[in-house]
Design an enzyme around this catalytic site. Structure first.
Site, short mmCIF file in Angstrom:
data_model
loop_
_atom_site.label_atom_id
_atom_site.label_comp_id
_atom_site.label_asym_id
_atom_site.label_seq_id
_atom_site.Cartn_x
_atom_site.Cartn_y
_atom_site.Cartn_z
N ASN A 194 4.43 -14.66 -19.14
CA ASN A 194 4.00 -13.46 -19.89
C ASN A 194 3.30 -12.44 -19.00
O ASN A 194 2.16 -12.08 -19.22
CB ASN A 194 3.12 -13.84 -21.08
N HIS B 151 0.98 -26.15 -18.29
CA HIS B 151 0.87 -24.82 -18.92
C HIS B 151 -0.20 -24.03 -18.16
O HIS B 151 -1.39 -24.28 -18.32
CB HIS B 151 0.47 -24.95 -20.40
N HIS C 32 -1.38 -20.03 -16.47
CA HIS C 32 -1.21 -18.59 -16.25
C HIS C 32 -1.73 -18.23 -14.87
O HIS C 32 -2.92 -18.40 -14.59
CB HIS C 32 -1.99 -17.79 -17.29
N LEU C 33 -0.83 -17.78 -14.01
CA LEU C 33 -1.26 -17.39 -12.65
C LEU C 33 -1.35 -15.87 -12.50
O LEU C 33 -1.85 -15.40 -11.49
CB LEU C 33 -0.30 -17.94 -11.60
N HIS D 99 -0.37 -26.33 -26.04
CA HIS D 99 -1.77 -26.21 -26.46
C HIS D 99 -1.96 -26.48 -27.96
O HIS D 99 -2.37 -25.62 -28.72
CB HIS D 99 -2.39 -24.86 -26.07
N ALA E 277 -7.93 -12.89 -25.01
CA ALA E 277 -7.96 -14.33 -25.25
C ALA E 277 -7.64 -15.06 -23.95
O ALA E 277 -6.68 -14.72 -23.27
CB ALA E 277 -6.92 -14.69 -26.31
N LYS F 144 10.24 -20.16 -22.75
CA LYS F 144 9.04 -20.06 -23.57
C LYS F 144 9.24 -19.15 -24.77
O LYS F 144 9.66 -18.01 -24.61
CB LYS F 144 7.90 -19.53 -22.69
N HIS G 191 4.66 -21.42 -28.22
CA HIS G 191 3.30 -21.05 -28.63
C HIS G 191 3.34 -21.18 -30.15
O HIS G 191 3.88 -20.31 -30.83
CB HIS G 191 2.96 -19.63 -28.17
N ASP H 219 -3.62 -24.31 -19.86
CA ASP H 219 -3.63 -22.94 -20.39
C ASP H 219 -4.75 -22.13 -19.73
O ASP H 219 -5.30 -21.22 -20.33
CB ASP H 219 -3.79 -22.93 -21.92
ZN LIG Z 1 -1.05 -19.84 -22.51
#
Ligand SMILES: [Zn+2]
Length: 345
Positions: free
Chosen positions: A41, A13, A15-16, A174, A263, A99, A136, A247
Site C-alpha cells: 500500500n 505482515h 510495512h516498509l 492481523h 493508523a 493483498k 485486511h 503489521d
Molecule cells: Zn498492515
C-alpha cells in the site's frame, strides 16, 4: 540467566514504506528477521509484477550491509488486476501473495476493491496456482461500528468468498477478535491468520483511557480485553494456523499526533522482546518458535530459516529507543507499558 534459541523469525505482515522512511526503518526488521511479507500500500500502490520488481530493488538497496534479509513481495489487488500478470509474478518466484484491501479500510487503501465480482477472475487464477490471498478483514461501510468491522467482514465477505472459492488459500491478517480466532479454528482448510505483537499486549483502553494516545491507534483498532485474551491463547497455542505478522507500520510523529492521526503502530524495534515476554507470561516459551519461525513458512510453502537467533533474559530491563530518527522525521516506537527483560543476544 535464562535463554532460548529459535530459528530466525519471519514477519508475515510488514510495512516498509519507501524512500527515506524505508531507509530509516528497514534495519529494525533485518536485524532480527530473515524474511517479511511486504505490504503493497504505497502511493501509488504496488499493483503489477513490474511495480513489485522495482519496489523490491529499492528495498534490497536499503538493507544495511551485513544483514541477510529477503523481502517477500505482494501485489495490491484492484478491480483491474490481470490474472496473467499475477501468475507470471508467482512463477518468477517474486510474488508470494496478493493483498485485498476493502476500499478505505486503512492507510492508502482508497484504490481497494469495491465489487468482489470484479476481482473473481484473478482470485480464481490464484486458487488454481496456489497463491494465497491476504485480506485486511474489515468492512468499511459507514453503518458498521468500527469495533464490529471484523465480525461483519467474516460474515458478509469472507464466508461467501470461501464458499464460492474453497480452493483459495486465504490469510486473515492481523486478526483482532475472538470472532476471527474462532472462525479460523473452525475452518477445515485453506485459512490461516496472522497476529500482531501489539494486539497481544494492548486492548482499547490503551488508546482511550486517561487521554487519547495516538501511538496505540492502528487498524484494525485494538478491541476489548476478552478479544486480546483470545488472541493470546491462539498465538501461544502452537496451532499451525496462527503466526506472527507484526503489521509494524511507521508514520512520522506529526501524522500521528494531530486532529486526524494515521493508523499504525511501529513495533519492529522491540517485537521479539515483547513476544518473549508475552509467551513467558503464558508459560509458552516453548511455542514461541512455532509462532515466529515455523507456522508462517509452512503456510506460505517455504522452508524455515536455517539460521537461529538467541533471546536472553536480562536481570535489568533492556532499554529500547522511545523514538527513531528517519530521513522523513521522527517515528515513535511501541511502548508495551511494562519493562522488557528479554533481549536478542
Ligand atoms: Zn498492515
Amino acid at each position: 540467566m535464562k535463554s532460548i534459541t529459535l530459528r530466525r523469525p519471519d514477519d508475515w505482515h510488514l510495512h516498509l514504506r519507501d524512500g527515506a522512511m524505508l531507509e530509516g526503518v528497514i534495519g529494525d526488521t533485518s536485524r532480527h528477521f530473515g524474511r517479511a511479507i511486504i505490504m503493497p500500500n504505497l502511493v501509488p500502490p504496488v499493483v503489477t509484477t513490474a511495480d513489485a520488481i522495482a519496489y523490491r530493488e529499492r528495498i534490497v538497496k536499503a538493507i544495511p550491509p551485513g544483514d541477510r534479509f529477503e523481502p517477500l513481495m505482494t501485489l495490491y489487488l484492484t478491480e483491474h488486476t490481470s490474472p496473467d500478470d499475477v501468475e507470471e509474478g508467482k512463477n518468477s518466484g517474486l510474488i508470494h501473495a496478493v493483498k485485498l484491501y476493502p476500499a478505505g479500510a486503512t492507510t492508502n487503501s482508497h484504490g481497494g476493491v469495491r465489487d468482489m465480482d470484479k476481482a473473481m477472475p484473478v482470485l480464481e487464477r490464484m486458487a488454481k496456482i496456489g497463491l494465497p490471498l491476504c485480506v485486511h478483514g474489515e468492512v468499511t461501510t459507514p453503518e458498521v461500528d468500527i469495533f464490529d468491522r471484523e465480525a461483519v467482514f467474516i460474515e458478509t465477505v469472507l464466508e461467501p468468498l470461501r464458499k464460492r472459492l474453497p480452493e483459495l488459500k486465504i490469510t486473515m491478517e492481523h486478526v483482532t477478535t475472538q470472532d476471527g480466532v474462532d472462525y479460523i479454528k473452525a475452518s477445515k482448510a485453506n485459512l490461516a491468520g496472522s497476529i500482531t505483537t501489539h494486539h497481544l499486549i494492548i486492548n482499547r483502553n490503551a488508546i482511550l483511557v486517561g487521554g487519547i494516545k495516538p501511538h496505540y491507534y492502528c487498524l484494525p483498532v485494538a478491541k476489548r480485553e476478552e478479544h486480546r485474551l483470545a488472541l493470546r491463547a491462539a498465538a501461544t497455542s502452537g496451532d499451525k494456523r496462527f503466526f506472527l505478522g507484526t503489521d509494524s507500520a511507521p508514520h512520522v510523529d506529526p501524522l500521528k499526533e494531530c486532529a486526524c492521526g494515521c493508523a499504525g503502530v511501529y513495533t519492529s524495534v522491540n517485537t521479539m522482546s515483547c513476544l518473549a515476554h508475552v509467551f513467558e507470561q503464558d508459560n509458552a516459551l516453548d511455542r514461541l518458535e512455532a509462532f515466529t519461525s515455523l507456522n508462517g513458512p509452512a503456510w506460505y510453502g517455504l522452508a524455515p530459516n536455517e539460521e537461529t537467533i538467541t533471546l536472553v533474559k536480562r536481570d535489568e530491563p533492556v532499554s529500547f529507543p522511545a523514538k527513531i530518527e528517519t530521513g522523513d522525521g521522527t517515528v515513535t516506537v511501541f511502548d508495551p507499558m511494562f519493562p522488557l527483560h528479554w533481549d536478542v543476544a
